[in-house]
Design a protein around this motif. Structure first.
Motif, PDB file in Angstrom:
ATOM      1  N   TRP A   1       2.496   1.700  -3.450  1.00  0.00           N
ATOM      2  CA  TRP A   1       1.505   2.212  -4.402  1.00  0.00           C
ATOM      3  C   TRP A   1       1.179   3.682  -4.120  1.00  0.00           C
ATOM      4  O   TRP A   1       1.175   4.515  -5.014  1.00  0.00           O
ATOM      5  CB  TRP A   1       0.243   1.361  -4.360  1.00  0.00           C
ATOM      6  CG  TRP A   1      -0.846   1.906  -5.228  1.00  0.00           C
ATOM      7  CD1 TRP A   1      -1.966   2.568  -4.822  1.00  0.00           C
ATOM      8  CD2 TRP A   1      -0.896   1.890  -6.657  1.00  0.00           C
ATOM      9  NE1 TRP A   1      -2.718   2.950  -5.897  1.00  0.00           N
ATOM     10  CE2 TRP A   1      -2.078   2.545  -7.044  1.00  0.00           C
ATOM     11  CE3 TRP A   1      -0.055   1.378  -7.639  1.00  0.00           C
ATOM     12  CZ2 TRP A   1      -2.441   2.705  -8.364  1.00  0.00           C
ATOM     13  CZ3 TRP A   1      -0.433   1.539  -8.958  1.00  0.00           C
ATOM     14  CH2 TRP A   1      -1.603   2.190  -9.311  1.00  0.00           C
ATOM     15  N   ARG A   2       0.894   3.999  -2.864  1.00  0.00           N
ATOM     16  CA  ARG A   2       0.511   5.368  -2.491  1.00  0.00           C
ATOM     17  C   ARG A   2       1.640   6.354  -2.769  1.00  0.00           C
ATOM     18  O   ARG A   2       1.440   7.385  -3.409  1.00  0.00           O
ATOM     19  CB  ARG A   2       0.139   5.400  -1.002  1.00  0.00           C
ATOM     20  CG  ARG A   2      -0.261   6.779  -0.525  1.00  0.00           C
ATOM     21  CD  ARG A   2      -0.409   6.828   0.965  1.00  0.00           C
ATOM     22  NE  ARG A   2       0.890   6.816   1.618  1.00  0.00           N
ATOM     23  CZ  ARG A   2       1.079   6.539   2.898  1.00  0.00           C
ATOM     24  NH1 ARG A   2       0.067   6.233   3.672  1.00  0.00           N
ATOM     25  NH2 ARG A   2       2.287   6.567   3.399  1.00  0.00           N
ATOM     26  N   THR A   3       2.840   6.033  -2.322  1.00  0.00           N
ATOM     27  CA  THR A   3       3.960   6.945  -2.495  1.00  0.00           C
ATOM     28  C   THR A   3       4.318   7.084  -3.971  1.00  0.00           C
ATOM     29  O   THR A   3       4.570   8.198  -4.451  1.00  0.00           O
ATOM     30  CB  THR A   3       5.181   6.456  -1.685  1.00  0.00           C
ATOM     31  OG1 THR A   3       4.780   6.302  -0.322  1.00  0.00           O
ATOM     32  CG2 THR A   3       6.324   7.440  -1.759  1.00  0.00           C
ATOM     33  N   GLY A   4       4.325   5.968  -4.693  1.00  0.00           N
ATOM     34  CA  GLY A   4       4.616   6.028  -6.130  1.00  0.00           C
ATOM     35  C   GLY A   4       3.587   6.846  -6.878  1.00  0.00           C
ATOM     36  O   GLY A   4       3.936   7.649  -7.756  1.00  0.00           O
ATOM     37  N   SER A   5       2.316   6.664  -6.555  1.00  0.00           N
ATOM     38  CA  SER A   5       1.248   7.439  -7.210  1.00  0.00           C
ATOM     39  C   SER A   5       1.390   8.923  -6.915  1.00  0.00           C
ATOM     40  O   SER A   5       1.273   9.765  -7.813  1.00  0.00           O
ATOM     41  CB  SER A   5      -0.126   6.961  -6.738  1.00  0.00           C
ATOM     42  OG  SER A   5      -0.332   5.631  -7.088  1.00  0.00           O
ATOM     43  N   ARG A   6       1.631   9.256  -5.668  1.00  0.00           N
ATOM     44  CA  ARG A   6       1.792  10.665  -5.296  1.00  0.00           C
ATOM     45  C   ARG A   6       2.991  11.286  -6.005  1.00  0.00           C
ATOM     46  O   ARG A   6       2.934  12.432  -6.449  1.00  0.00           O
ATOM     47  CB  ARG A   6       1.974  10.796  -3.788  1.00  0.00           C
ATOM     48  CG  ARG A   6       0.728  10.533  -2.980  1.00  0.00           C
ATOM     49  CD  ARG A   6       1.076  10.572  -1.505  1.00  0.00           C
ATOM     50  NE  ARG A   6      -0.079  10.444  -0.650  1.00  0.00           N
ATOM     51  CZ  ARG A   6      -0.010  10.332   0.671  1.00  0.00           C
ATOM     52  NH1 ARG A   6       1.175  10.324   1.275  1.00  0.00           N
ATOM     53  NH2 ARG A   6      -1.106  10.229   1.382  1.00  0.00           N
TER      54      ARG A   6
ATOM     55  N   ARG B   1       0.831  -1.206   0.000  1.00  0.00           N
ATOM     56  CA  ARG B   1       0.000   0.000   0.000  1.00  0.00           C
ATOM     57  C   ARG B   1       0.867   1.258   0.000  1.00  0.00           C
ATOM     58  O   ARG B   1       0.575   2.230  -0.690  1.00  0.00           O
ATOM     59  CB  ARG B   1      -0.910   0.025   1.227  1.00  0.00           C
ATOM     60  CG  ARG B   1      -2.095  -0.891   1.139  1.00  0.00           C
ATOM     61  CD  ARG B   1      -2.888  -0.793   2.426  1.00  0.00           C
ATOM     62  NE  ARG B   1      -4.053  -1.647   2.440  1.00  0.00           N
ATOM     63  CZ  ARG B   1      -4.780  -1.851   3.523  1.00  0.00           C
ATOM     64  NH1 ARG B   1      -4.471  -1.254   4.670  1.00  0.00           N
ATOM     65  NH2 ARG B   1      -5.823  -2.637   3.462  1.00  0.00           N
TER      66      ARG B   1
ATOM     67  N   ARG C   1       5.526  17.560  -1.336  1.00  0.00           N
ATOM     68  CA  ARG C   1       5.268  16.510  -2.306  1.00  0.00           C
ATOM     69  C   ARG C   1       6.270  15.378  -2.086  1.00  0.00           C
ATOM     70  O   ARG C   1       7.394  15.621  -1.681  1.00  0.00           O
ATOM     71  CB  ARG C   1       5.443  17.030  -3.736  1.00  0.00           C
ATOM     72  CG  ARG C   1       4.425  18.079  -4.159  1.00  0.00           C
ATOM     73  CD  ARG C   1       4.755  18.624  -5.537  1.00  0.00           C
ATOM     74  NE  ARG C   1       3.974  19.631  -6.168  1.00  0.00           N
ATOM     75  CZ  ARG C   1       2.909  20.293  -5.786  1.00  0.00           C
ATOM     76  NH1 ARG C   1       2.393  20.045  -4.653  1.00  0.00           N
ATOM     77  NH2 ARG C   1       2.325  21.202  -6.507  1.00  0.00           N
TER      78      ARG C   1
ATOM     79  N   ALA D   1       4.411  10.273  -8.868  1.00  0.00           N
ATOM     80  CA  ALA D   1       4.149  10.360 -10.305  1.00  0.00           C
ATOM     81  C   ALA D   1       3.220  11.520 -10.641  1.00  0.00           C
ATOM     82  O   ALA D   1       3.416  12.220 -11.643  1.00  0.00           O
ATOM     83  CB  ALA D   1       3.558   9.047 -10.819  1.00  0.00           C
ATOM     84  N   LEU D   2       2.221  11.741  -9.800  1.00  0.00           N
ATOM     85  CA  LEU D   2       1.235  12.806 -10.052  1.00  0.00           C
ATOM     86  C   LEU D   2       1.665  14.158  -9.483  1.00  0.00           C
ATOM     87  O   LEU D   2       0.972  15.151  -9.680  1.00  0.00           O
ATOM     88  CB  LEU D   2      -0.124  12.402  -9.451  1.00  0.00           C
ATOM     89  CG  LEU D   2      -0.762  11.157 -10.044  1.00  0.00           C
ATOM     90  CD1 LEU D   2      -1.994  10.743  -9.240  1.00  0.00           C
ATOM     91  CD2 LEU D   2      -1.101  11.373 -11.511  1.00  0.00           C
ATOM     92  N   ARG D   3       2.794  14.157  -8.755  1.00  0.00           N
ATOM     93  CA  ARG D   3       3.287  15.386  -8.091  1.00  0.00           C
ATOM     94  C   ARG D   3       2.189  15.970  -7.199  1.00  0.00           C
ATOM     95  O   ARG D   3       1.975  17.174  -7.123  1.00  0.00           O
ATOM     96  CB  ARG D   3       3.787  16.416  -9.101  1.00  0.00           C
ATOM     97  CG  ARG D   3       4.940  15.959  -9.962  1.00  0.00           C
ATOM     98  CD  ARG D   3       6.232  15.703  -9.213  1.00  0.00           C
ATOM     99  NE  ARG D   3       6.695  16.904  -8.516  1.00  0.00           N
ATOM    100  CZ  ARG D   3       7.308  16.895  -7.334  1.00  0.00           C
ATOM    101  NH1 ARG D   3       7.537  15.767  -6.719  1.00  0.00           N
ATOM    102  NH2 ARG D   3       7.680  18.002  -6.758  1.00  0.00           N
ATOM    103  N   GLN D   4       1.478  15.094  -6.518  1.00  0.00           N
ATOM    104  CA  GLN D   4       0.361  15.473  -5.662  1.00  0.00           C
ATOM    105  C   GLN D   4       0.866  16.215  -4.431  1.00  0.00           C
ATOM    106  O   GLN D   4       1.755  15.740  -3.724  1.00  0.00           O
ATOM    107  CB  GLN D   4      -0.389  14.216  -5.232  1.00  0.00           C
ATOM    108  CG  GLN D   4      -1.536  14.471  -4.293  1.00  0.00           C
ATOM    109  CD  GLN D   4      -2.206  13.172  -3.862  1.00  0.00           C
ATOM    110  OE1 GLN D   4      -1.904  12.098  -4.370  1.00  0.00           O
ATOM    111  NE2 GLN D   4      -3.107  13.280  -2.911  1.00  0.00           N
TER     112      GLN D   4
END
Length: 181
Positions: free
Chosen positions: A95-100, A92, A112, A102-105
């Motif tokens: 996935w969460r850290t990679g998604s953030r 989890r 970020r 990649a999206l520069r959230q």
């Protein structure tokens, strides 16, 4: 309460919505601009102010017991201890850290996550989960044992979390709350 990747934010937000209570995310109060961490005194003051502003109850998501001491737990009536297996929490967080990254959230206060930090840093969340999961699992029951007035709900799977959330009593029907942490 729970390890990173345990589902604290997801469940905390859903519970606050279901109970029509304010949601307090400790990470947002802990991490200032440029990831500057609040001192224990600053964090206690911020959290105390947030809890005082919600006299009818609240849902707090996070841990920070070493900084907060009893600031949250002394006022809580229920603690949900999210305790997933190591590999569940690890994947989890990946996935969460990679998604953030990649999206520069933006997370809190302009911060970020990045792939460099995720993979190559001493602040790597996936590595932190691998190193701390067992220790955290042992430590939370010790912390909670010092607060015998708190009802503890231990959840180990997503399906348990969904069932428990569905059983949570909406605020219109609930007895007056002193808080949920």
């Amino acid at each position: 309460m729970g390890i990173s990747g345990g589902g604290k934010t997801t469940l905390g937000r859903a519970l606050a919505e279901r109970l029509a209570l304010p949601y307090v995310e400790l990470d947002a109060l802990q991490h200032g601009p440029n990831w500057r961490q609040a001192t224990p005194e600053e964090l206690r003051a911020r959290v105390s102010a947030a809890l005082r502003s919600a006299p009818d109850g609240w849902v707090v998501d996070g841990n920070y017991h070493s900084s907060l001491g009893g600031t949250v737990l002394d006022r809580a009536d229920t603690v949900v201890f999210l305790d997933p297996p190591l590999w569940t929490a690890f994947w989890r967080v990946v996935w969460r850290t990679g998604s953030r990254a990649a999206l520069r959230q933006e997370l809190w206060n302009g911060n970020r996550e990045s792939f460099r930090t995720m993979l190559l840093s001493r602040y790597s969340m996936p590595l932190w989960v691998l190193r701390q999961h067992g220790r955290f699992r042992r430590r939370v029951p010790e912390i909670l044992s010092a607060h015998p007035h708190v009802d503890v709900v231990r959840i180990t799977t997503g399906s348990e979390a969904r069932r428990w959330l569905q059983s949570a009593e909406p605020a219109a029907q609930a007895a007056p709350a002193t808080g949920a942490g």
